[in-house]
Motif scaffolding. Structure first.
Motif, mmCIF file in Angstrom:
data_model
loop_
_atom_site.group_PDB
_atom_site.id
_atom_site.type_symbol
_atom_site.label_atom_id
_atom_site.label_comp_id
_atom_site.label_asym_id
_atom_site.label_seq_id
_atom_site.Cartn_x
_atom_site.Cartn_y
_atom_site.Cartn_z
ATOM 1 N N TYR A 5 0.793 -1.230 0.000
ATOM 2 C CA TYR A 5 0.000 0.000 0.000
ATOM 3 C C TYR A 5 0.823 1.276 0.000
ATOM 4 O O TYR A 5 0.447 2.258 -0.616
ATOM 5 C CB TYR A 5 -0.972 -0.001 1.179
ATOM 6 C CG TYR A 5 -1.831 -1.222 1.176
ATOM 7 C CD1 TYR A 5 -2.632 -1.526 0.086
ATOM 8 C CD2 TYR A 5 -1.797 -2.119 2.220
ATOM 9 C CE1 TYR A 5 -3.397 -2.679 0.046
ATOM 10 C CE2 TYR A 5 -2.563 -3.273 2.191
ATOM 11 C CZ TYR A 5 -3.358 -3.545 1.109
ATOM 12 O OH TYR A 5 -4.102 -4.682 1.065
ATOM 13 N N GLN A 34 0.222 -12.379 -4.464
ATOM 14 C CA GLN A 34 -0.618 -13.473 -3.974
ATOM 15 C C GLN A 34 0.292 -14.645 -3.603
ATOM 16 O O GLN A 34 1.430 -14.712 -4.030
ATOM 17 C CB GLN A 34 -1.640 -13.920 -5.009
ATOM 18 C CG GLN A 34 -1.074 -14.679 -6.182
ATOM 19 C CD GLN A 34 -2.154 -15.135 -7.150
ATOM 20 O OE1 GLN A 34 -3.246 -14.615 -7.165
ATOM 21 N NE2 GLN A 34 -1.827 -16.100 -7.966
ATOM 22 N N ASP A 73 -5.176 -7.476 1.819
ATOM 23 C CA ASP A 73 -6.489 -6.887 2.029
ATOM 24 C C ASP A 73 -6.308 -5.642 2.885
ATOM 25 O O ASP A 73 -5.699 -5.705 3.950
ATOM 26 C CB ASP A 73 -7.403 -7.897 2.723
ATOM 27 C CG ASP A 73 -8.804 -7.379 2.918
ATOM 28 O OD1 ASP A 73 -9.002 -6.557 3.841
ATOM 29 O OD2 ASP A 73 -9.704 -7.788 2.167
ATOM 30 N N LYS A 74 -6.832 -4.529 2.420
ATOM 31 C CA LYS A 74 -6.651 -3.239 3.109
ATOM 32 C C LYS A 74 -7.205 -3.270 4.542
ATOM 33 O O LYS A 74 -6.602 -2.736 5.457
ATOM 34 C CB LYS A 74 -7.353 -2.143 2.303
ATOM 35 C CG LYS A 74 -6.950 -0.766 2.680
ATOM 36 C CD LYS A 74 -5.708 -0.348 1.939
ATOM 37 C CE LYS A 74 -5.514 1.138 2.019
ATOM 38 N NZ LYS A 74 -4.131 1.509 1.863
ATOM 39 N N GLU A 75 -8.350 -3.927 4.730
ATOM 40 C CA GLU A 75 -8.992 -3.927 6.040
ATOM 41 C C GLU A 75 -8.457 -5.011 6.978
ATOM 42 O O GLU A 75 -8.258 -4.775 8.163
ATOM 43 C CB GLU A 75 -10.502 -4.110 5.873
ATOM 44 C CG GLU A 75 -11.260 -3.945 7.161
ATOM 45 C CD GLU A 75 -12.765 -3.989 6.962
ATOM 46 O OE1 GLU A 75 -13.471 -4.037 7.974
ATOM 47 O OE2 GLU A 75 -13.234 -3.989 5.811
ATOM 48 N N TYR A 76 -8.219 -6.218 6.457
ATOM 49 C CA TYR A 76 -7.852 -7.357 7.315
ATOM 50 C C TYR A 76 -6.392 -7.783 7.212
ATOM 51 O O TYR A 76 -5.989 -8.712 7.886
ATOM 52 C CB TYR A 76 -8.741 -8.555 6.987
ATOM 53 C CG TYR A 76 -10.204 -8.274 7.187
ATOM 54 C CD1 TYR A 76 -10.721 -8.092 8.467
ATOM 55 C CD2 TYR A 76 -11.068 -8.159 6.104
ATOM 56 C CE1 TYR A 76 -12.062 -7.815 8.654
ATOM 57 C CE2 TYR A 76 -12.409 -7.888 6.292
ATOM 58 C CZ TYR A 76 -12.898 -7.713 7.566
ATOM 59 O OH TYR A 76 -14.225 -7.435 7.746
ATOM 60 N N VAL A 120 -4.799 -9.684 5.129
ATOM 61 C CA VAL A 120 -4.831 -10.678 4.059
ATOM 62 C C VAL A 120 -6.229 -11.268 3.955
ATOM 63 O O VAL A 120 -6.978 -11.276 4.932
ATOM 64 C CB VAL A 120 -3.816 -11.820 4.294
ATOM 65 C CG1 VAL A 120 -2.394 -11.361 4.075
ATOM 66 C CG2 VAL A 120 -3.969 -12.435 5.667
ATOM 67 N N SER A 121 -6.569 -11.755 2.756
ATOM 68 C CA SER A 121 -7.859 -12.411 2.527
ATOM 69 C C SER A 121 -7.663 -13.660 1.690
ATOM 70 O O SER A 121 -6.803 -13.699 0.797
ATOM 71 C CB SER A 121 -8.828 -11.491 1.770
ATOM 72 O OG SER A 121 -9.304 -10.488 2.610
#
Length: 122
Positions: free
Chosen positions: A8, A81, A102-105, A107-108
């Motif tokens: 990011y 990835q 993942d910006k919020e968690y 990783v997704s």
């Protein structure tokens, strides 16, 4: 130890040893994402933090994966990835899934994507 560039902010992602609920785990964090305890005993980002990228090595414990390794984090930062091996509820079956930043968690897991057979070696 520097593992790569933050997806990011291009800062360095480093690995730190961390103790949570009496267990040693690794914390992979951007150098620009600092957290501290505030007056209400909440763990919050500092005013100087310009990034929020943080991943705990036990992020996939829910799917019977004990640890997200430094090698896996390096590959994620390098390729965008990584393929990880997860296990069924009883720990007997195994399956592979892609993980992305993942910006919020942090990783997704890409649940709807099938992993190609040659990548299942990780």
């Amino acid at each position: 130890m520097i593992l790569g560039k933050c997806p990011y902010c291009e800062g360095s992602v480093i690995a730190r040893d961390f103790v949570a609920q009496g267990k040693k785990i690794k914390l992979y964090t951007c150098e620009h994402a600092q957290k501290v305890y505030d007056e209400s005993e909440s763990f919050v980002f500092t005013a100087e933090s310009t990034c929020t990228f943080r991943v705990y090595s036990n992020a996939f414990l829910r799917w019977n994966k004990r640890s997200f390794s430094q090698y896996e984090m390096k590959k994620l930062l390098q390729d965008g990835q990584v393929t990880i091996r997860l296990h069924g509820r009883k720990g007997t079956s195994e399956y592979f899934k892609y993980v992305i930043p993942d910006k919020e968690y942090g990783v997704s897991i890409l649940w709807d994507e099938e992993v190609e057979k040659e990548e299942e070696k990780v």
